[in-house]
Design a protein around this motif. Structure first.
Motif, PDB file in Angstrom:
ATOM      1  N   GLY A 123       2.456  -5.610   2.757  1.00  0.00           N
ATOM      2  CA  GLY A 123       2.200  -4.178   2.819  1.00  0.00           C
ATOM      3  C   GLY A 123       3.379  -3.307   2.451  1.00  0.00           C
TER       4      GLY A 123
ATOM      5  N   LYS B  51       2.129   2.426  -0.570  1.00  0.00           N
ATOM      6  CA  LYS B  51       1.990   2.184   0.872  1.00  0.00           C
ATOM      7  C   LYS B  51       1.954   3.465   1.694  1.00  0.00           C
ATOM      8  CE  LYS B  51       6.917   1.572   2.017  1.00  0.00           C
ATOM      9  NZ  LYS B  51       7.915   0.670   2.637  1.00  0.00           N
TER      10      LYS B  51
ATOM     11  N   VAL C  95      -3.336   1.720   8.335  1.00  0.00           N
ATOM     12  CA  VAL C  95      -2.162   0.848   8.299  1.00  0.00           C
ATOM     13  C   VAL C  95      -1.974   0.166   9.653  1.00  0.00           C
ATOM     14  CG1 VAL C  95       0.361   0.788   8.077  1.00  0.00           C
ATOM     15  CG2 VAL C  95      -1.006   2.167   6.491  1.00  0.00           C
TER      16      VAL C  95
ATOM     17  N   THR D   4      -1.378  -3.965  10.938  1.00  0.00           N
ATOM     18  CA  THR D   4       0.010  -4.212  11.304  1.00  0.00           C
ATOM     19  C   THR D   4       0.054  -5.128  12.522  1.00  0.00           C
ATOM     20  OG1 THR D   4       0.756  -2.076  10.429  1.00  0.00           O
ATOM     21  CG2 THR D   4       2.165  -3.152  12.053  1.00  0.00           C
TER      22      THR D   4
ATOM     23  N   PHE E   1       3.405  -4.848   8.323  1.00  0.00           N
ATOM     24  CA  PHE E   1       2.238  -4.322   7.621  1.00  0.00           C
ATOM     25  C   PHE E   1       1.768  -5.408   6.649  1.00  0.00           C
ATOM     26  CE2 PHE E   1       0.901  -0.942   4.236  1.00  0.00           C
ATOM     27  CZ  PHE E   1      -0.439  -1.198   4.493  1.00  0.00           C
TER      28      PHE E   1
ATOM     29  N   CYS F 249      -9.195  -5.239   4.750  1.00  0.00           N
ATOM     30  CA  CYS F 249      -8.051  -5.145   3.853  1.00  0.00           C
ATOM     31  C   CYS F 249      -8.153  -6.211   2.776  1.00  0.00           C
ATOM     32  CB  CYS F 249      -6.727  -5.289   4.617  1.00  0.00           C
ATOM     33  SG  CYS F 249      -6.272  -7.005   5.034  1.00  0.00           S
TER      34      CYS F 249
END
Length: 416
Positions: free
Chosen positions: A124, A130, A138, A142, A147, A309
């Motif tokens: 990430g 980002k 986010v 995480t 991340f 994601c």
């Protein structure tokens, strides 16, 4: 697209859709090529990339395939798309066999487990975009300060209203509920012998909106808070209106989920996500509806958000190309094309104005991003939520505090 509707899973196996034929018989190609890490710790090779997704239908599959084809034409790196019929199972099988896809849809309730066993590459912070992702998204991805992966899109819950039933009850835009009292009032006016005022799934993924509006939730600042009084108040409110017949669980009005209850005329209002638009267009095109933000509770506005994601395999031999592909897939142009094709909202702030301009009637869903909670993402939390959902089915006659004490105990075993 990210959906949270309880349905049966169909079979196993995957449909393979390739932009090339180079991967036939060799999985993701992890055994071939000469993968070498670059200065940033990402592997690099000439290997093609495999991408594993769980698709909501032909529209999503075609949109992702087009994006991969366009990126291949731009980058020169070949790709192969695998469409899973049971994403969780096929992802697990890929890791167990040592041949996971390079990139894959990854849900919030899976990330902690795969991160802890070393299956994922945390990339990430390497993303050029980002800082464009919504902070709450986010946070979803995480783990222990790292991340891990780029949110691919997201959904929130809002109030979806049958326009004709609303008008027939003598209600206007001025009556859109702003508080719990307002919601109870319009639900009563909308309830008839033929349909209930408000319906929603018998699950935390819907009832949790009331918990958020009361100032509660399941986890806060790393601690289990299921038994907090705010949650007791929320479930007590819901129970009272299940009992008076103005609220109902979707299954109790003969529907599998809120969208079906709205479409079949079994409910005048439902609590659902923006994925409902596809179902209404395809299955209930004659039903006019309006989307409104959920009313505020004692602690203010609250809703739930759901997202996946783009997970990256730690063992991928071509992480550098995979990172470039993720940046392409999460760009404003790509995400707006995905939204037009199959309905999700972009996960980046820079696409918000364009999305709202194209989807003005759905703006309440995007507004929810400012105050949405997300389901707990700790390893094992999904099992706790499943047990919570089973108990919620009897909320109409059960004691809310007793249910929540049970959830609290279960959560404390996984939230440490």
């Amino acid at each position: 697209m990210t959906r949270h509707i309880t349905r049966a899973v169909l079979g196993t196996g995957a449909v393979l859709i390739s932009s090339t034929l180079v991967l036939t018989g060799c999985g993701s190609g992890f055994s071939g090529g000469d993968a070498k890490p670059d200065a940033g710790g990402l592997t690099s090779s000439d290997d093609a990339l495999t991408v594993l997704i769980g698709s909501s239908g032909d529209a999503e599959t075609a949109a992702v395939q087009k994006a991969l084809d366009d990126w291949t034409a731009k980058s020169g790196t070949k790709t192969s798309l695998q469409v899973a019929s049971d994403l969780n199972q096929e992802l697990s099988q890929g890791f167990a066999a040592g041949k996971p896809a390079d990139l894959f849809y990854l849900s919030t309730d899976q990330i902690a487990g795969y991160a802890s066993n070393g299956s994922l590459k945390a990339y990430g912070d390497d993303l050029k975009n980002k800082d464009d992702f919504y902070p709450s998204l986010v946070e979803n991805f995480t783990v222990d300060g790292d991340f891990y992966c780029a949110p691919k899109d997201f959904s929130t819950l809002a109030l979806v209203i049958n326009t004709k039933m609303w008008t027939d009850a003598g209600l206007t835009d001025a009556d859109l509920p702003k508080t719990w009292d307002d919601l109870a009032s319009v639900a009563q006016k909308l309830t008839t012998p033929e349909h209930v005022g408000l319906a929603f799934g018998a699950e935390y993924q819907r009832v949790g909106t009331f918990m958020a509006q009361a100032g509660g939730g399941l986890v806060k600042d790393g601690k289990a808070i299921a038994s907090d009084q705010a949650n007791v108040d929320a479930l007590t409110y819901v129970k009272s209106h299940l009992a008076d017949g103005t609220f109902a669980f979707a299954k109790d009005v003969g529907a599998g989920w809120g969208g079906e209850a709205l479409g079949k005329g079994s409910a005048a209002m439902v609590i659902e996500g923006n994925w409902i638009t596809g179902a209404m267009t395809n299955d209930y095109s004659s039903v006019d509806y309006t989307v409104a933000e959920l009313p505020a509770g004692p602690s203010g506005q609250g809703t739930l958000q759901f997202t996946n994601c783009w997970g990256m395999a730690a063992d991928s031999p071509n992480q550098k190309a995979a990172l470039d592909l993720v940046e392409y897939l999460t760009s404003a142009d790509s995400q707006l094309a995905f939204s037009k094709a199959f309905g999700p909202m972009p996960s980046i702030k820079s696409a918000a104005d364009a999305w709202t301009a194209d989807n003005a009637a759905l703006a309440p869903f995007l507004a929810g991003a400012d105050y949405a909670q997300f389901p707990p993402n700790q390893d094992g939390a999904a099992d706790v939520v499943s047990d919570f959902n089973a108990q919620l089915e009897s909320l109409k006659t059960a004691d809310p505090a007793t249910i929540l004490d049970s959830v609290q105990s279960n959560l404390e075993a996984v939230v440490k």
